[in-house]
Write a protein that holds these residues in place. Structure first.
Motif, mmCIF file in Angstrom:
data_model
loop_
_atom_site.group_PDB
_atom_site.id
_atom_site.type_symbol
_atom_site.label_atom_id
_atom_site.label_comp_id
_atom_site.label_asym_id
_atom_site.label_seq_id
_atom_site.Cartn_x
_atom_site.Cartn_y
_atom_site.Cartn_z
ATOM 1 N N THR A 44 11.867 -15.366 -16.490
ATOM 2 C CA THR A 44 12.191 -15.736 -15.112
ATOM 3 C C THR A 44 13.026 -17.003 -14.978
ATOM 4 O OG1 THR A 44 10.061 -16.864 -14.933
ATOM 5 C CG2 THR A 44 10.156 -14.578 -14.181
ATOM 6 N N SER A 45 12.781 -17.988 -15.801
ATOM 7 C CA SER A 45 13.513 -19.240 -15.616
ATOM 8 C C SER A 45 14.942 -19.125 -16.145
ATOM 9 C CB SER A 45 12.800 -20.401 -16.314
ATOM 10 O OG SER A 45 13.025 -20.369 -17.709
ATOM 11 N N ARG A 46 15.820 -19.887 -15.564
ATOM 12 C CA ARG A 46 17.229 -19.880 -15.966
ATOM 13 C C ARG A 46 17.366 -20.267 -17.440
ATOM 14 N NH1 ARG A 46 20.624 -23.075 -12.096
ATOM 15 N NH2 ARG A 46 20.728 -21.106 -10.997
ATOM 16 N N LYS A 47 16.613 -21.278 -17.849
ATOM 17 C CA LYS A 47 16.666 -21.731 -19.237
ATOM 18 C C LYS A 47 16.205 -20.623 -20.193
ATOM 19 C CE LYS A 47 13.522 -24.463 -21.180
ATOM 20 N NZ LYS A 47 12.681 -25.625 -21.423
ATOM 21 N N ASP A 48 15.114 -19.969 -19.865
ATOM 22 C CA ASP A 48 14.601 -18.900 -20.728
ATOM 23 C C ASP A 48 15.525 -17.691 -20.730
ATOM 24 O OD1 ASP A 48 12.477 -20.434 -21.563
ATOM 25 O OD2 ASP A 48 11.047 -19.549 -20.146
ATOM 26 N N LYS A 49 16.176 -17.405 -19.603
ATOM 27 C CA LYS A 49 17.136 -16.297 -19.562
ATOM 28 C C LYS A 49 18.321 -16.581 -20.481
ATOM 29 C CE LYS A 49 16.074 -14.379 -15.052
ATOM 30 N NZ LYS A 49 16.567 -14.009 -13.737
ATOM 31 N N ARG A 50 18.793 -17.824 -20.462
ATOM 32 C CA ARG A 50 19.891 -18.215 -21.351
ATOM 33 C C ARG A 50 19.452 -18.094 -22.800
ATOM 34 N NH1 ARG A 50 20.291 -22.696 -23.750
ATOM 35 N NH2 ARG A 50 19.084 -23.879 -22.242
ATOM 36 N N ARG A 51 18.239 -18.582 -23.101
ATOM 37 C CA ARG A 51 17.717 -18.487 -24.462
ATOM 38 C C ARG A 51 17.559 -17.027 -24.892
ATOM 39 N NH1 ARG A 51 13.026 -23.129 -25.024
ATOM 40 N NH2 ARG A 51 14.463 -24.901 -25.147
ATOM 41 N N HIS A 52 17.091 -16.194 -23.975
ATOM 42 C CA HIS A 52 16.919 -14.775 -24.277
ATOM 43 C C HIS A 52 18.267 -14.150 -24.637
ATOM 44 C CE1 HIS A 52 16.594 -10.470 -23.289
ATOM 45 N NE2 HIS A 52 15.407 -10.587 -23.861
ATOM 46 N N LYS A 53 19.271 -14.450 -23.846
ATOM 47 C CA LYS A 53 20.603 -13.903 -24.091
ATOM 48 C C LYS A 53 21.131 -14.338 -25.459
ATOM 49 C CE LYS A 53 25.172 -13.677 -21.984
ATOM 50 N NZ LYS A 53 26.008 -14.083 -20.866
ATOM 51 N N PHE A 55 19.336 -15.360 -28.047
ATOM 52 C CA PHE A 55 18.439 -14.798 -29.047
ATOM 53 C C PHE A 55 18.841 -13.348 -29.357
ATOM 54 C CE2 PHE A 55 14.330 -12.981 -30.390
ATOM 55 C CZ PHE A 55 13.856 -13.962 -31.249
ATOM 56 N N VAL A 56 19.006 -12.549 -28.327
ATOM 57 C CA VAL A 56 19.361 -11.141 -28.505
ATOM 58 C C VAL A 56 20.766 -11.014 -29.085
ATOM 59 C CG1 VAL A 56 19.802 -8.967 -27.291
ATOM 60 C CG2 VAL A 56 17.734 -10.272 -26.789
ATOM 61 N N ALA A 57 21.696 -11.846 -28.660
ATOM 62 C CA ALA A 57 23.060 -11.799 -29.188
ATOM 63 C C ALA A 57 23.073 -12.099 -30.685
ATOM 64 C CB ALA A 57 23.959 -12.781 -28.439
ATOM 65 N N HIS A 106 22.365 -14.880 -39.270
ATOM 66 C CA HIS A 106 20.958 -15.221 -39.541
ATOM 67 C C HIS A 106 20.698 -16.682 -39.194
ATOM 68 C CE1 HIS A 106 17.310 -16.184 -41.841
ATOM 69 N NE2 HIS A 106 16.953 -14.980 -41.451
ATOM 70 N N ARG A 107 21.643 -17.560 -39.542
ATOM 71 C CA ARG A 107 21.495 -18.982 -39.173
ATOM 72 C C ARG A 107 21.433 -19.140 -37.664
ATOM 73 N NH1 ARG A 107 24.463 -19.923 -43.629
ATOM 74 N NH2 ARG A 107 26.470 -19.711 -42.606
ATOM 75 N N SER A 108 22.308 -18.442 -36.945
ATOM 76 C CA SER A 108 22.301 -18.506 -35.478
ATOM 77 C C SER A 108 20.969 -18.033 -34.926
ATOM 78 C CB SER A 108 23.423 -17.652 -34.887
ATOM 79 O OG SER A 108 24.665 -18.159 -35.241
ATOM 80 N N PHE A 109 20.470 -16.935 -35.475
ATOM 81 C CA PHE A 109 19.164 -16.429 -35.051
ATOM 82 C C PHE A 109 18.072 -17.449 -35.348
ATOM 83 C CE2 PHE A 109 15.295 -14.702 -36.952
ATOM 84 C CZ PHE A 109 14.655 -14.293 -35.799
#
Length: 120
Positions: A44-53, A55-57, A106-109
């Motif tokens: 829900t939070s903007r910060k977590d949405k950015r992190r999710h994006k 992370f998945v990328a 892998h480093r990015s992840f």
């Protein structure tokens, strides 16, 4: 979190692992990506949405690189059984580039911050 820890530890040196092990890492990345996409609606939070994006990328890139490497290995197996072989030198260079890309992915992840802070 457990899958993330396992995947982060699984590939300390991408250059040294066998093709079969890379394939297993790809499967683990796929499981983690699918699980992350499944819970995307809970973020829900903007910060977590950015992190999710992010992370998945990172997982998508890792999965794509490892998938291409697996395709190359499959082509080698087919060539060993009589199918036309790809150009050796060009394939070696392509493999080296893909392994380097997979190591970077892998480093990015591994550096991506967990996105589940607000609901874990």
């Amino acid at each position: 979190a457990k899958r993330r820890r396992r995947l982060r530890k699984s590939v300390r040196q991408m250059y040294k692992i066998a093709p079969e092990a890379r394939h297993e890492v790809r499967i683990e990345a796929k499981k983690l990506r699918y699980a992350s996409e499944f819970v995307a609606g809970l973020v829900t939070s903007r910060k977590d949405k950015r992190r999710h994006k992010e992370f998945v990328a990172a997982l998508e890139k890792l999965q794509a690189c490892l998938g291409e490497l697996n395709d190359m290995e499959t082509a080698r197996s087919l060539a060993a059984s009589g199918a036309p072989a790809p150009d050796g030198r060009a394939e070696e260079e392509r493999e080296a580039r893909l392994v380097a890309s997979a190591a970077e992915a892998h480093r990015s992840f591994a550096e991506a911050k967990p996105f589940w802070g607000s609901f874990a």
